[in-house]
Write an enzyme that holds these catalytic residues in place. Structure first.
Site, PDB file in Angstrom:
ATOM      1  N   SER A 288       0.804  -1.222   0.000  1.00 18.86           N
ATOM      2  CA  SER A 288       0.000   0.000   0.000  1.00 18.86           C
ATOM      3  C   SER A 288       0.841   1.278   0.000  1.00 18.86           C
ATOM      4  O   SER A 288       1.475   1.594  -0.999  1.00 18.86           O
ATOM      5  CB  SER A 288      -0.938  -0.053   1.213  1.00 18.86           C
ATOM      6  OG  SER A 288      -1.941   0.908   1.086  1.00 18.86           O
ATOM      7  N   ASP A 299       9.401   5.607 -10.779  1.00 17.95           N
ATOM      8  CA  ASP A 299       8.929   6.177 -12.042  1.00 17.95           C
ATOM      9  C   ASP A 299       9.644   7.479 -12.382  1.00 17.95           C
ATOM     10  O   ASP A 299       9.875   7.791 -13.551  1.00 17.95           O
ATOM     11  CB  ASP A 299       7.413   6.420 -11.969  1.00 17.95           C
ATOM     12  CG  ASP A 299       6.619   5.150 -12.256  1.00 17.95           C
ATOM     13  OD1 ASP A 299       7.249   4.077 -12.366  1.00 17.95           O
ATOM     14  OD2 ASP A 299       5.377   5.220 -12.352  1.00 17.95           O
ATOM     15  N   LYS A 313      -0.820  -4.267  -3.041  1.00 16.26           N
ATOM     16  CA  LYS A 313      -2.104  -3.711  -2.587  1.00 16.26           C
ATOM     17  C   LYS A 313      -2.226  -2.285  -3.101  1.00 16.26           C
ATOM     18  O   LYS A 313      -1.650  -1.359  -2.546  1.00 16.26           O
ATOM     19  CB  LYS A 313      -2.228  -3.724  -1.070  1.00 16.26           C
ATOM     20  CG  LYS A 313      -3.576  -3.167  -0.619  1.00 16.26           C
ATOM     21  CD  LYS A 313      -3.646  -2.991   0.863  1.00 16.26           C
ATOM     22  CE  LYS A 313      -4.989  -2.342   1.216  1.00 16.26           C
ATOM     23  NZ  LYS A 313      -5.077  -0.967   0.677  1.00 16.26           N
TER      24      LYS A 313
END
Length: 458
Positions: A288, A299, A313
């Site tokens: 999470s 990224d 998750k």
């Protein structure tokens, strides 16, 4: 608007009434089934062999209804709702476990650092088999949580099941779990930052930890951000941690049922490390909020991710108090998370740039499908929504062999190697003696592959 909750949730203010929300079931049929529910409660009240507690029955029905949705939607009775608020504020009484439901059983997502559960050897993926000798099969997350909580100094006997190992029966003495979410220290020329959970104090504690490292090591050359076995927490805290290392750009987006229900969160100018090399450590216990941070920094090519693919998750839970919390609350999934590149975290996780297992046992878990512990293993998990799937069973690129010193943290050692190489994996020194290296797509040599016998505890 206050962002609240556990295992990656954002508290939203929901406009309108529940009746305004569309349903796949015709309204008349819904009313007929609600009437049926009332009839069943009435029959139980009149005809069951002993008197029944209607409140207890209805709370159990609400909890059961939530488990039909996904592993992370829950009904929280008032006591559990209060516990949840305490946990996000940084302190509570308990044994220090983050848990979730799976197929009628309750599994450990992660034990908290230095908690009674962690000291007893409980690991991510362990199944709670019994509590005080009573079978825990069929219990909800709320029911298990209630049994594990209690006054400081009291004990609870818990049995855990683990693939390939004998049951682990331990007596856990409850403590005040003061959740210090961030700790830091100097490791040679570098700073080491451990984030164990994401709560209301995480952003402040991260800034303090970095300031302390800078004071102790003015010429610090880079940082390791350790998110292993961090089961998540508050969305705002994940955004604060990501923002600390970014100058600009999107951190994460969350998308709801309708196409227009997109919310984006972006970084503000200012990297508090001045752009020094950064390595993020993750494993299958990183879930999470941890995955939001790892995904954003990867990224934006701000960090090199080292370790094992994270839990996967990628869903948002919104906490909706019922009658201002007097009747507890609903924690329901309302959206999915996406990384800045548009990749879905749900059921996939964040893949590392350099795949490294911490131990021989960890490598075996990843190489054998039945032992992989991830969101994708849940029968009721939401899909990823982008058509991609989690990488299947495989041998991690690097893993300690059976003669490697089991006291050493090889993932951390490798993370420091990456920093020494300036984050450039092409300049990374070869793995040291005692490490099994398996290039992607190749078949490990029989004498080099992780042993095929049953896993054993570290």
């Amino acid at each position: 608007m206050r962002k609240l909750l556990l295992v990656g949730c954002a508290a939203l203010v929901l406009g309108g009434s529940a009746a305004a929300v569309s349903s796949q079931t015709p309204r008349n049929e819904t009313f007929r089934m609600l009437e049926l529910f009332g009839d069943v409660v009435g029959i139980l009240e009149q005809a069951y062999v002993v008197p029944v507690d209607n409140k207890k029955l209805i709370e159990a029905a609400l909890a059961g209804m939530m488990t039909a949705l996904d592993p992370h939607s829950n009904y929280l009775p008032p006591s559990n709702y209060n516990e949840l608020r305490e946990r996000t504020e940084g302190q509570y009484s308990g044994v220090g476990l983050t848990i979730s439901a799976d197929g009628g059983m309750v599994k450990v997502i992660s034990p908290m650092d230095d908690s009674p559960a962690a000291k007893a050897g409980v690991q991510a993926g362990d199944v709670i088999s019994s509590i005080e000798g009573q079978n825990a099969a069929g219990l909800t997350v709320s029911q298990v949580s209630e049994k594990l909580r209690g006054a400081v100094g009291t004990s609870v006997k818990v049995t855990f099941l683990r693939d390939g190992s004998d049951p682990l029966e331990v007596v856990l003495t409850r403590e005040v779990i003061k959740v210090q979410s961030v700790t830091g220290r100097v490791e040679g020329d570098f700073g080491y930052l451990r984030v164990s959970t994401f709560n209301e104090n995480t952003g402040r504690e991260l800034n303090e930890a970095i300031a302390k490292i800078k004071a102790e090591k003015p010429g610090v050359k880079g940082y390791v951000l350790d998110l292993r076995n961090n089961g998540g927490g508050l969305l705002n805290a994940a955004i604060d941690v990501s923002d600390a290392f970014l100058e600009r750009g999107e951190i994460v987006s969350q998308r709801g049922r309708k196409p227009e229900q997109i919310q984006r969160y972006s970084a503000k100018p200012g990297d508090i490390t001045g752009g020094l090399p950064l390595v993020v450590l993750v494993n299958y216990g990183s879930a999470s909020a941890s995955e939001i941070v790892a995904g954003a920094l990867k990224d934006h090519q701000r960090a090199t991710v080292v370790g094992l693919t994270s839990f996967g998750k990628g869903s948002v839970q919104t906490v909706i108090p019922l009658r201002q919390g007097q009747d507890g609350a609903l924690s329901i999934t309302t959206a999915r998370y996406y990384t800045p590149s548009g990749a879905s975290i749900q059921k996939i996780g964040i893949e590392p740039d350099l795949e490294v297992a911490r131990s021989e046992a960890e490598a075996r878990i990843v190489s054998r499908s039945s032992f992989i512990y991830s969101e994708a293993a849940y029968a009721t998990a939401l899909d990823a929504s982008i058509g991609a799937e989690r990488k299947g069973p495989h041998t991690p690129r690097e893993a300690p062999g059976d003669k490697f010193d089991k006291e050493k943290d090889y993932q951390l050692e490798r993370a420091l190697d990456v920093l020494r190489a300036g984050g450039d994996l092409t300049k990374l020194p070869k793995a040291p003696e005692g490490i099994v290296v398996t290039e992607p797509g190749s078949t490990p040599k029989p004498d080099a592959a992780p042993a095929a016998d049953e896993p054993k505890e570290e």
